[in-house]
Design a protein around this motif. Sequence first.
Motif, PDB file in Angstrom:
ATOM      1  N   ALA A 175      37.703 -21.673 -22.724  1.00 27.17           N
ATOM      2  CA  ALA A 175      36.772 -20.986 -21.829  1.00 27.17           C
ATOM      3  C   ALA A 175      36.559 -21.714 -20.500  1.00 27.17           C
ATOM      4  CB  ALA A 175      35.433 -20.788 -22.545  1.00 27.17           C
ATOM      5  N   GLU A 181      35.460 -27.829 -10.590  1.00 26.99           N
ATOM      6  CA  GLU A 181      36.414 -28.920 -10.445  1.00 26.99           C
ATOM      7  C   GLU A 181      37.458 -28.486  -9.416  1.00 26.99           C
ATOM      8  OE1 GLU A 181      39.815 -31.373 -12.715  1.00 26.99           O
ATOM      9  OE2 GLU A 181      39.649 -29.231 -12.790  1.00 26.99           O
ATOM     10  N   ALA A 234      43.925 -22.253 -12.332  1.00 28.83           N
ATOM     11  CA  ALA A 234      43.973 -23.588 -11.727  1.00 28.83           C
ATOM     12  C   ALA A 234      43.492 -24.604 -12.760  1.00 28.83           C
ATOM     13  CB  ALA A 234      43.126 -23.627 -10.462  1.00 28.83           C
ATOM     14  N   GLY A 235      43.868 -24.405 -14.004  1.00 25.01           N
ATOM     15  CA  GLY A 235      43.461 -25.341 -15.065  1.00 25.01           C
ATOM     16  C   GLY A 235      41.953 -25.271 -15.264  1.00 25.01           C
ATOM     17  N   SER A 236      41.369 -26.401 -15.618  1.00 28.98           N
ATOM     18  CA  SER A 236      39.913 -26.428 -15.811  1.00 28.98           C
ATOM     19  C   SER A 236      39.246 -26.005 -14.510  1.00 28.98           C
ATOM     20  CB  SER A 236      39.440 -27.841 -16.130  1.00 28.98           C
ATOM     21  OG  SER A 236      40.011 -28.298 -17.317  1.00 28.98           O
ATOM     22  N   PRO A 275      29.789 -30.463 -29.269  1.00 24.96           N
ATOM     23  CA  PRO A 275      30.764 -31.512 -28.947  1.00 24.96           C
ATOM     24  C   PRO A 275      30.252 -32.337 -27.768  1.00 24.96           C
ATOM     25  CG  PRO A 275      31.585 -29.346 -28.243  1.00 24.96           C
ATOM     26  CD  PRO A 275      30.286 -29.108 -28.955  1.00 24.96           C
ATOM     27  N   PHE A 303      35.790 -25.829 -14.091  1.00 33.32           N
ATOM     28  CA  PHE A 303      34.553 -26.595 -13.884  1.00 33.32           C
ATOM     29  C   PHE A 303      34.745 -28.025 -14.377  1.00 33.32           C
ATOM     30  CE2 PHE A 303      33.230 -22.164 -14.523  1.00 33.32           C
ATOM     31  CZ  PHE A 303      32.456 -21.955 -13.397  1.00 33.32           C
ATOM     32  N   LYS A 304      33.894 -28.935 -13.866  1.00 40.54           N
ATOM     33  CA  LYS A 304      33.858 -30.288 -14.421  1.00 40.54           C
ATOM     34  C   LYS A 304      33.010 -30.266 -15.685  1.00 40.54           C
ATOM     35  CE  LYS A 304      34.106 -32.773 -10.100  1.00 40.54           C
ATOM     36  NZ  LYS A 304      33.348 -33.444  -9.079  1.00 40.54           N
ATOM     37  N   ASN A 305      33.282 -31.185 -16.575  1.00 45.21           N
ATOM     38  CA  ASN A 305      32.419 -31.319 -17.737  1.00 45.21           C
ATOM     39  C   ASN A 305      31.128 -32.006 -17.285  1.00 45.21           C
ATOM     40  OD1 ASN A 305      34.138 -30.136 -19.626  1.00 45.21           O
ATOM     41  ND2 ASN A 305      35.220 -32.050 -20.007  1.00 45.21           N
ATOM     42  N   TYR A 347      35.674 -40.035 -12.565  1.00 42.59           N
ATOM     43  CA  TYR A 347      36.104 -38.810 -13.249  1.00 42.59           C
ATOM     44  C   TYR A 347      36.507 -37.759 -12.208  1.00 42.59           C
ATOM     45  CZ  TYR A 347      35.385 -34.441 -15.886  1.00 42.59           C
ATOM     46  OH  TYR A 347      35.514 -33.186 -16.437  1.00 42.59           O
ATOM     47  N   ARG A 348      37.800 -37.456 -12.135  1.00 45.35           N
ATOM     48  CA  ARG A 348      38.376 -36.516 -11.155  1.00 45.35           C
ATOM     49  C   ARG A 348      37.909 -36.853  -9.734  1.00 45.35           C
ATOM     50  NH1 ARG A 348      40.301 -35.669 -15.472  1.00 45.35           N
ATOM     51  NH2 ARG A 348      40.718 -33.652 -16.411  1.00 45.35           N
ATOM     52  N   GLU A 378      31.613 -20.892 -23.590  1.00 50.24           N
ATOM     53  CA  GLU A 378      31.870 -20.084 -24.797  1.00 50.24           C
ATOM     54  C   GLU A 378      30.552 -19.663 -25.451  1.00 50.24           C
ATOM     55  OE1 GLU A 378      34.617 -21.762 -27.650  1.00 50.24           O
ATOM     56  OE2 GLU A 378      34.144 -20.192 -29.112  1.00 50.24           O
ATOM     57  N   TYR A 427      30.648 -36.482 -25.571  1.00 47.97           N
ATOM     58  CA  TYR A 427      31.185 -37.851 -25.470  1.00 47.97           C
ATOM     59  C   TYR A 427      30.116 -38.692 -24.795  1.00 47.97           C
ATOM     60  CZ  TYR A 427      35.273 -34.768 -25.400  1.00 47.97           C
ATOM     61  OH  TYR A 427      36.162 -33.759 -25.659  1.00 47.97           O
ATOM     62  N   LEU A 449      46.392 -23.451 -23.145  1.00 45.21           N
ATOM     63  CA  LEU A 449      46.266 -23.139 -21.719  1.00 45.21           C
ATOM     64  C   LEU A 449      47.249 -22.041 -21.322  1.00 45.21           C
ATOM     65  CD1 LEU A 449      46.014 -26.840 -20.496  1.00 45.21           C
ATOM     66  CD2 LEU A 449      44.159 -25.203 -20.711  1.00 45.21           C
ATOM     67  N   LYS A 460      34.022 -16.398 -23.327  1.00 49.63           N
ATOM     68  CA  LYS A 460      35.420 -16.648 -23.706  1.00 49.63           C
ATOM     69  C   LYS A 460      36.169 -15.326 -23.878  1.00 49.63           C
ATOM     70  CE  LYS A 460      37.813 -19.937 -26.649  1.00 49.63           C
ATOM     71  NZ  LYS A 460      37.579 -20.989 -27.644  1.00 49.63           N
ATOM     72  N   ALA A 489      43.915 -36.338 -18.945  1.00 49.79           N
ATOM     73  CA  ALA A 489      43.965 -35.501 -20.145  1.00 49.79           C
ATOM     74  C   ALA A 489      44.171 -36.400 -21.353  1.00 49.79           C
ATOM     75  CB  ALA A 489      45.102 -34.485 -20.078  1.00 49.79           C
TER      76      ALA A 489
END
Length: 343
Positions: free
Chosen positions: A302, A339, A238-240, A266, A242-244, A162-163, A283, A268, A229, A288, A128
């Motif tokens: 979302a 995820e 369970a938090g996120s 957005p 899906f994976k990004n 990543y995860r 979203e 990266y 959150l 959402k 995070a």
Amino acid sequence: MLKKEYSKDLSKLNTFGMKVTARYFSEYDSLADLLDLDFEELARPVKHIGGGSNLLFTGDFPGTLLHSAIRFTEVLSESPDEVLVSVGAGVVFDDFCAWAASKGLWGAENLSLIPGEVGASAVQNIGAYGVEVKDIIRTAYCYDTQEEEMVRFEVSDCAYGYRDSFFKHAEGRYIVTHVVFALQKGYSPQLDYGNIRAAMGLGVDAPVPADLTPGQVRDAIIRIRREKLPEPGKVGSAGSFFKNPVVPRSKYEEVCASVPAEVKVPHYEVGELVKIPAGWLIEQCGWKGKRSGNAGVWDKQALVLVNATGQALPEEIVRLENKIIVSVRERFGIELSPEVEHL
Ligand code: EPU
């Protein structure tokens, strides 16, 4: 001590609050008890869980669930720059973050308030706010259930992504018993992800106060997470979920072209590829804050699916998951993958 229970109610052992059971549940609080378990004898499938914060039980679990209650935090060594600390797999990860901040040690503060336990953090490579747990792991100690011996993996042996890690692909062969973390004594705040600076009242280019402490960064991270959150214990999630997704640049450009010119997508850069936040894609598809039966999409983020009423059945969450995957596929031609682990 080795606790053994049959037909164990799991509703308090998964943060989604699914009302399911496990045929057999066993919890150990020492290495000796873990070594005493006869893995050949256990009802299959055998699955080791942590805080149950990244799991979706899709029904009653037909085999054996194992859980570590090995809980200790022990400083192993201290140099002028860093402190090596060994932490039991059953320690709540945020308790470790709080401990590090209370000692003025840097490294764990951006990971504050991530639900789950230390053992699972090393399997999942939790992350995070620009930090992943691999950045502070030095060594993971595991019990090899095949060779029936303890093994140690240096961070470079763990194939962290990543995860993702080597452990995730070893089909339960290795059980993390404790993890050695390297924390820094020197001033090393990492404030450049998203809105951390804003949450600390610092402008984008403002100098960072020289007397900033890890505890202050931890407090800011906690504020951000609480705003976005669902509060653990109150709303099941369970938090996120899906994976990004990480997509070719051409796909990212297609996404940009498909939204009005004033909408900024957005993203990266990840080498040649581009990571687009799944929460943004979801979203855009209008999910959402939406409900589907007892399942829902969190109204402030979302990417988080919730047990909106506390009464959601596993199939309601799975139905919502599938509807979202189909929407994002139809609208953007991007395939989301969960995820959260489905059991
Ligand atoms: N966004 C939206 N709408 C949403 C959610 C996000 O437009 O509903 C946009 C945000 O505005 C922002 C971007 O998406 O521009 C990224 O959002 P955010 O910073 O909230 O992070 P995320 O990519 O959605 C990831 C992790 C989280 C972690 C945060 C912060 C994954 C799957 N999730 O979420 O981890 O807390 O970054 O670092 O990588 C978790 O794994 O359970 C988890 C909560």
